[in-house]
Scaffold this active site. Structure first.
Site, PDB file in Angstrom:
ATOM      1  N   ASP A   8      19.131   3.334 -52.854  1.00 18.07           N
ATOM      2  CA  ASP A   8      18.112   4.310 -53.491  1.00 18.07           C
ATOM      3  C   ASP A   8      16.764   4.247 -52.904  1.00 18.07           C
ATOM      4  OD1 ASP A   8      16.972   5.621 -55.226  1.00 18.07           O
ATOM      5  OD2 ASP A   8      16.431   4.232 -56.708  1.00 18.07           O
ATOM      6  N   ASP A 199      15.383  11.458 -52.366  1.00 19.41           N
ATOM      7  CA  ASP A 199      15.781  10.292 -53.237  1.00 19.41           C
ATOM      8  C   ASP A 199      17.124  10.164 -53.212  1.00 19.41           C
ATOM      9  OD1 ASP A 199      16.236   8.500 -55.132  1.00 19.41           O
ATOM     10  OD2 ASP A 199      15.468   9.563 -56.883  1.00 19.41           O
TER      11      ASP A 199
END
Length: 260
Positions: A8, A199
């Site tokens: 992430d 992201d």
């Protein structure tokens, strides 16, 4: 123990499921954990040290609470010693409630971490495990070729042509400047430039409601139709959405912005 984690770039902390977790979601995940890995059991580790400091992490679709600890972490052949990790005590709401993975590995900047924790990637560089402060993600769309996280450099066998570099505008998240968004040579959003975040923990393109609506209006075969549905056959005639970033055009075809 081996754990499955989400890579992430939208967060900086590393956390995994633990025996301390008492929420119902942890009991639901227990069978899955036993099948492929197991949950974090400190008593089975000789390098574990609990800091007993509270940890609260909030994500876009859920949150976790737990405690901070220190442990030796191996990812591939890279080993980070005295790595701060979070051990869950609860997983609450959203996609975290019934997630098929054991935790999250954050790759954003150190300024985003909680308390005194340092991101795993930064510890690997500080401890001399990797030579370059570079990581890369290869996201495969072919079953015969798996996705890959590269630490300390880029394997050029996984891309064609030259790499395109984009400056980071704020060293917190991986925030960049977008010049404009256009369809059929018409600017439909971000006309004066705007900021965006890269992201890897999300699989969608998201933005302000009005901006997304305007983009959506120009991706329909019948712009006057208010419904969000369209015929699958007509999608072949839809144009790509062009994201211009750092003077370079990055087209997104209907294959990637439509959900069938």
């Amino acid at each position: 123990r081996e754990f499955w984690v989400i890579i992430d770039t939208g967060s900086s902390d590393l956390w995994v499921a633990s025996v301390y977790c008492q929420s119902p979601s942890c009991y639901m995940d227990l069978l899955c954990w036993q099948l492929h890995t197991g949950h974090m059991t400190p008593k089975t580790s000789t390098t574990f040290q609990c800091k007993w400091r509270k940890l609260d992490l909030h994500y876009g679709f859920g949150k976790i609470t737990g405690v901070l600890a220190s442990e030796t972490i191996r990812i591939g052949t890279a080993v980070a010693k005295n790595q701060t990790i979070g051990l869950t005590k609860s997983k609450i709401d959203g996609f975290l409630e019934n997630s098929p993975y054991d935790g999250v590995l954050g790759l954003a900047y150190p300024s985003l971490t909680r308390r005194e924790a340092n991101p795993l990637f930064d510890n690997l560089k500080r401890q001399g495990v990797i030579s370059q402060p570079v990581f890369a993600l290869f996201l495969s769309s072919w079953p015969q070729k798996s996705s890959l996280l590269m630490l300390g450099g880029v394997d050029h066998a996984y891309h064609k042509g030259d790499l395109k570099w984009v400056p980071v505008t704020q060293a917190h998240l991986w925030q960049i400047a977008v010049d404009r968004i256009s369809i059929n040579k018409m600017v439909v959003a971000c006309s004066g430039g705007c900021q965006a975040i890269v992201d890897s923990g999300s699989s969608v393109l998201a933005g302000p409601t009005q901006v997304v609506r305007n983009i959506f209006k120009h991706t329909k075969t019948n712009p006057k139709e208010k419904s969000q549905l369209d015929f699958c056959d007509s999608s072949k005639a839809l144009p790509p959405i062009i994201f211009t970033i750092n003077g370079m055009d990055f087209p997104v075809s209907p294959k990637y912005y439509l959900q069938k």
